[in-house]
Design an enzyme around this catalytic site. Structure first.
Site, PDB file in Angstrom:
ATOM      1  N   LYS A 167       6.066  -4.326  -3.983  1.00 44.99           N
ATOM      2  CA  LYS A 167       7.378  -4.083  -3.893  1.00 44.99           C
ATOM      3  C   LYS A 167       7.972  -4.317  -2.454  1.00 44.99           C
ATOM      4  CE  LYS A 167      11.503  -3.027  -5.650  1.00 44.99           C
ATOM      5  NZ  LYS A 167      12.155  -4.052  -6.215  1.00 44.99           N
ATOM      6  N   LYS A 171      12.460 -15.127 -11.211  1.00 42.90           N
ATOM      7  CA  LYS A 171      12.197 -13.886 -11.895  1.00 42.90           C
ATOM      8  C   LYS A 171      11.178 -14.165 -13.108  1.00 42.90           C
ATOM      9  CE  LYS A 171      13.448 -11.254 -10.288  1.00 42.90           C
ATOM     10  NZ  LYS A 171      14.169 -10.872  -9.111  1.00 42.90           N
ATOM     11  N   GLU A 187       7.720 -14.693 -11.418  1.00 42.97           N
ATOM     12  CA  GLU A 187       6.926 -13.458 -11.183  1.00 42.97           C
ATOM     13  C   GLU A 187       6.540 -12.706 -11.836  1.00 42.97           C
ATOM     14  OE1 GLU A 187       9.053 -11.128  -8.287  1.00 42.97           O
ATOM     15  OE2 GLU A 187      10.854 -11.552  -9.141  1.00 42.97           O
ATOM     16  N   HIS A 230      17.901 -36.439  -8.988  1.00 44.25           N
ATOM     17  CA  HIS A 230      17.032 -36.830  -8.034  1.00 44.25           C
ATOM     18  C   HIS A 230      15.428 -36.583  -7.881  1.00 44.25           C
ATOM     19  CE1 HIS A 230      20.879 -38.131  -6.055  1.00 44.25           C
ATOM     20  NE2 HIS A 230      21.428 -37.299  -6.262  1.00 44.25           N
ATOM     21  N   ASN A 247      -1.884   1.843   5.352  1.00 47.00           N
ATOM     22  CA  ASN A 247      -0.973   0.884   5.295  1.00 47.00           C
ATOM     23  C   ASN A 247      -0.713  -0.058   6.369  1.00 47.00           C
ATOM     24  OD1 ASN A 247       1.432  -0.602   4.128  1.00 47.00           O
ATOM     25  ND2 ASN A 247       2.559   1.201   4.049  1.00 47.00           N
ATOM     26  N   GLY A 248      -1.170  -1.311   6.253  1.00 50.66           N
ATOM     27  CA  GLY A 248      -0.665  -2.098   7.371  1.00 50.66           C
ATOM     28  C   GLY A 248      -1.694  -2.985   7.936  1.00 50.66           C
ATOM     29  N   CYS A 283       0.810  -1.392   0.108  1.00 49.28           N
ATOM     30  CA  CYS A 283      -0.055  -0.165   0.095  1.00 49.28           C
ATOM     31  C   CYS A 283       0.990   1.301   0.148  1.00 49.28           C
ATOM     32  CB  CYS A 283      -0.926   0.050   1.229  1.00 49.28           C
ATOM     33  SG  CYS A 283      -2.120  -1.169   1.289  1.00 49.28           S
ATOM     34  N   ARG A 294       3.939  -0.316  -4.951  1.00 47.80           N
ATOM     35  CA  ARG A 294       3.587  -0.631  -3.413  1.00 47.80           C
ATOM     36  C   ARG A 294       2.455  -1.571  -3.379  1.00 47.80           C
ATOM     37  NH1 ARG A 294       6.776   1.458   0.441  1.00 47.80           N
ATOM     38  NH2 ARG A 294       5.290   0.869   2.182  1.00 47.80           N
ATOM     39  N   TRP A 329      -2.784  -2.665  -1.605  1.00 45.37           N
ATOM     40  CA  TRP A 329      -2.339  -4.356  -1.786  1.00 45.37           C
ATOM     41  C   TRP A 329      -3.282  -4.875  -0.595  1.00 45.37           C
ATOM     42  CZ3 TRP A 329      -0.311  -8.127   1.219  1.00 45.37           C
ATOM     43  CH2 TRP A 329       0.093  -9.394   0.443  1.00 45.37           C
ATOM     44  N   GLU A 382      17.258 -17.850  -8.548  1.00 48.79           N
ATOM     45  CA  GLU A 382      16.892 -16.412  -8.675  1.00 48.79           C
ATOM     46  C   GLU A 382      16.225 -16.156 -10.228  1.00 48.79           C
ATOM     47  OE1 GLU A 382      16.231 -13.669  -7.172  1.00 48.79           O
ATOM     48  OE2 GLU A 382      16.518 -12.037  -8.599  1.00 48.79           O
TER      49      GLU A 382
HETATM   50  C1  F6R Z   1      11.808 -10.660  -6.338  1.00 49.50           C
HETATM   51  C2  F6R Z   1      11.399  -9.646  -5.048  1.00 49.50           C
HETATM   52  C3  F6R Z   1      10.988 -10.170  -3.592  1.00 49.50           C
HETATM   53  C4  F6R Z   1      12.062  -9.594  -2.821  1.00 49.50           C
HETATM   54  C5  F6R Z   1      11.378  -9.665  -1.129  1.00 49.50           C
HETATM   55  C6  F6R Z   1      12.434  -9.188  -0.124  1.00 49.50           C
HETATM   56  O1  F6R Z   1      11.949  -9.805  -7.454  1.00 49.50           O
HETATM   57  O2  F6R Z   1      11.508  -8.522  -5.296  1.00 49.50           O
HETATM   58  O3  F6R Z   1      11.231 -11.283  -3.497  1.00 49.50           O
HETATM   59  O4  F6R Z   1      13.338  -9.789  -2.995  1.00 49.50           O
HETATM   60  O5  F6R Z   1      10.098  -9.378  -1.067  1.00 49.50           O
HETATM   61  O6  F6R Z   1      12.444  -7.516  -0.258  1.00 49.50           O
HETATM   62  P1  F6R Z   1      13.379  -6.972   0.348  1.00 49.50           P
HETATM   63  O7  F6R Z   1      14.639  -6.988  -0.237  1.00 49.50           O
HETATM   64  O8  F6R Z   1      12.902  -5.225   0.152  1.00 49.50           O
HETATM   65  O9  F6R Z   1      13.422  -7.317   1.963  1.00 49.50           O
END
Ligand code: F6R
Length: 615
Positions: free
Chosen positions: A610, A492, A495, A511, A101-102, A2, A27, A75, A488
């Site tokens: 984010k 990517k 997501e 395995h 937000n929360g 949010c 956000r 969100w 990773e």
């Molecule tokens: C993936 C992504 C998330 C963040 C995770 C941690 O692309 O962005 O998996 O890495 O939510 O976020 P931070 O680094 O802000 O604690």
């Protein structure tokens, strides 16, 4: 999770809030809303969907006059994303309006009490409960809005950043924070409120960041009065000058923030080691590490806590720390660590990694580690974030704002910082020779140019993306330092393109995952020259015998994998320990192009946000 924006001053609030919401949309983006005071009444408009949907709705629904207003991009936590659950929320009288937000964890019991007192609720949200609690206190105790907010917040359990105003007192906005960020931009006779500084950076560089458990009354043309929520004591506002500029938060000609951020990596990596690494003097210096060198050198082990991509950076760091500095490392998902009664003590060093510095699970893991006496070191990107403040010491990544929801430059700059720390500790412990130390520094200095070279394969990667964009499953394999890169790469892809993908250590394939392989399965194998190359080549042979489609990430000039694979993407040669900084690049680009070709919203993938400020 949010984004909240507010304005009180002498300008029209609507355009400022609308633009601010667009900047904060990273956000959360399942619904959006706005409440403006037009001189007589509150005009409120909200909708399920994005800020663009809100803009269209506002135009048909309300007049946009007024120099006081608040806005929200959501969100969803409590209540599905729909018009009614969107913020802002009115109190029952219609006098008060709130954005939040929360999460208010005890909202159900509060709701019951308020219902017994005759309050009714339109939405399923915890936020509507909070605004009616504030109204109830304001009326029953006959106090002003600020006091009512203060009393209410002492009754709630949870996390919040809120902004509230009262149409009968349209010269102030009351804000508060606990666990969710809140910044107040201080202009000439005007104030801005936002989850981060991006909505107001073009108007002012001066900002006050509220601390946890603080609330503020922001008064038009006057001042900001800050108080502690617990004991009501006054706090002196600390106005800081921000280094952020507008360019950093705009797309700068790129189609998406994610692409811009991928291309920013050569600079971001350089900015991260600049001033810390001196080849000339053969030293690495990082204030946060120097000041606590004893803690690091006496540590029985290092425990790394993080989530998502930051957790993957932690896994890379495990290899680097153990390899170079010979310190045992454990890497934990912050969400698991915080709830599993871990054995930690004063001889442990905990490193918390977080781009946003606001991730709720990581923050909770830090608090737990601190309560057990561990020394906690933060690796964050956002300056002044909650995690940066909660840790004993730390080192910032200097990646600049990362706005695309999928993390890219945060990952490579986290690895850069962690490599610097490992090298510094290795030197101090004597576990690395001076020639090896120099070689690592030299190679690290060459990484930005090599990332640039890796980026030059973009068009080739785009063609590969076109071939595999309709795949329904993908496997990513890597060994050693590149196993976390495989994880990773898979993250990517899933997501932003919503294609199912799994990352595995290459040798684990036999395995289980090998059963998935057929002629329709693309398998991305990281097979750079230094990392167990022959073993990975054998794994590639195994895939080939089962007709899997192989995309090899190889060292420049490789011919063996080229013969076996369906496609190869070359990256420049470097040390094995630094190879994740290069092998990550093609994986980021591959996911990006596939998602764009599938028409997905790359910067705002569904269901994500984010910074995850709820657990
Ligand atoms: C993936 C992504 C998330 C963040 C995770 C941690 O692309 O962005 O998996 O890495 O939510 O976020 P931070 O680094 O802000 O604690």
């Amino acid at each position: 999770m949010c984004g909240i924006v507010g304005y009180i001053g002498h300008r029209e609030a609507y355009p400022i809030i609308l633009k601010g919401l667009k900047r904060l949309e990273y956000r959360g983006y399942d619904s959006a809303g706005i409440a403006l005071y037009d001189g007589q009444d509150i005009k409120l408009s909200k909708t399920k969907g994005k800020v663009d949907d809100l803009e269209r709705r506002v135009e048909n629904e309300i007049s946009t006059n007024g120099s006081l207003g608040i806005g929200h991009t959501r969100w969803a936590t409590h209540g599905v994303p729909n018009d009614v659950n969107s913020h802002p929320h009115y109190s029952n009288s219609g006098d008060l309006v709130i954005i939040h937000n929360g999460i208010i964890e005890n909202y159900e019991s509060l709701k019951k009490e308020l219902t017994n007192r005759g309050y009714t609720f339109n939405s399923d949200t915890d936020t509507e409960v909070l605004i009616n609690l504030i109204e109830d206190i304001k009326k029953s105790e006959n106090v002003k809005l600020g006091k009512a907010v203060h009393i209410a917040l002492n009754q709630v359990v949870g996390a919040y950043a809120i902004a509230v105003f009262d149409k009968n007192k349209p010269n102030e906005i009351v804000v508060a924070r606990l666990g969710s960020p809140l910044a107040i931009g201080v202009g000439e006779d005007e104030f801005f409120i936002a989850s981060d500084a991006s909505p107001f950076i073009e108007y002012t560089n001066n900002a006050i960041y509220l601390e946890d458990e603080e609330m503020a009354i922001v008064r038009r043309g006057k001042d900001v009065k800050i108080r502690k929520i617990k004991d009501d004591s006054l706090v002196n506002p600390y106005v800081q000058e921000l280094q952020l500029n507008l360019e950093q938060i705009e797309k700068g000609g790129y189609e998406h923030f994610m692409l811009k951020e991928i291309y920013e990596q050569p600079h971001a990596i350089k900015d991260t080691y600049r001033g810390r690494l001196s080849l000339e003097n053969a030293i690495i210096k990082m204030a946060g590490v120097e000041d606590h060198m004893k803690k690091f050198l006496n540590a029985d082990r290092i425990i790394i806590v993080a989530c998502g991509t930051s957790w993957h950076a932690g896994l890379v760091a495990e290899y680097i720390f153990e390899d170079l500095a010979r310190i045992p490392v454990e890497v934990e998902y912050a969400s698991e660590f915080r709830y599993r009664n871990p054995v930690i003590n004063e001889n442990d060093v905990v490193i918390a990694i977080s781009q946003s510095g606001e991730t709720a699970d990581t923050l909770a893991a830090i608090k737990l580690a601190k309560s057990k006496g561990a020394f906690v070191f933060g690796v964050c990107n956002v300056v002044g974030s909650s995690i940066a403040r909660e840790t004993h010491a730390g080192a910032y990544t200097h990646a600049g704002p990362e706005i695309g929801v999928a993390s890219t430059k945060a990952f490579t700059t986290q690895i850069t910082v962690l490599t610097l720390i490992a090298l510094r500790l290795a030197r101090a412990k004597g576990t690395i020779s001076s020639s090896d130390f120099r070689m690592h520094m030299l190679e690290l200095e060459m990484i930005p140019d090599k990332v640039e070279k890796a980026l030059a394969s973009d068009d080739h990667i785009k063609m590969i993306a076109d071939t595999y964009k309709h795949a329904t499953n993908c496997l990513y394999l890597g060994r050693g330092y590149n196993f976390p890169v495989a994880l990773e790469g898979a993250l990517k892809l899933k997501e932003i393109s919503y294609i199912h993908a799994e990352g595995y250590p290459a040798a684990e394939m036999k395995h289980g995952p090998i059963a998935l392989i057929d002629e329709n399965m693309p398998i991305i194998v990281i097979a750079t020259k230094k990392g167990h190359y022959e073993k990975v080549v054998s794994n590639i042979q195994e895939i080939k015998s089962r007709k899997g489609k192989i995309i090899g990430i190889v060292t420049e000039g490789d011919s063996t994998v080229k013969e076996l694979a369906d496609h190869v993407i070359e990256v420049p040669e470097t040390l094995e320990s630094l190879s994740p900084l290069l092998t990550t690049i093609p994986l980021q680009l591959l996911s990006y192009h596939i998602a764009v070709m599938l028409g997905k919203n790359v910067d705002q993938p569904r269901n994500l946000a984010k910074s995850v400020t709820v657990e």
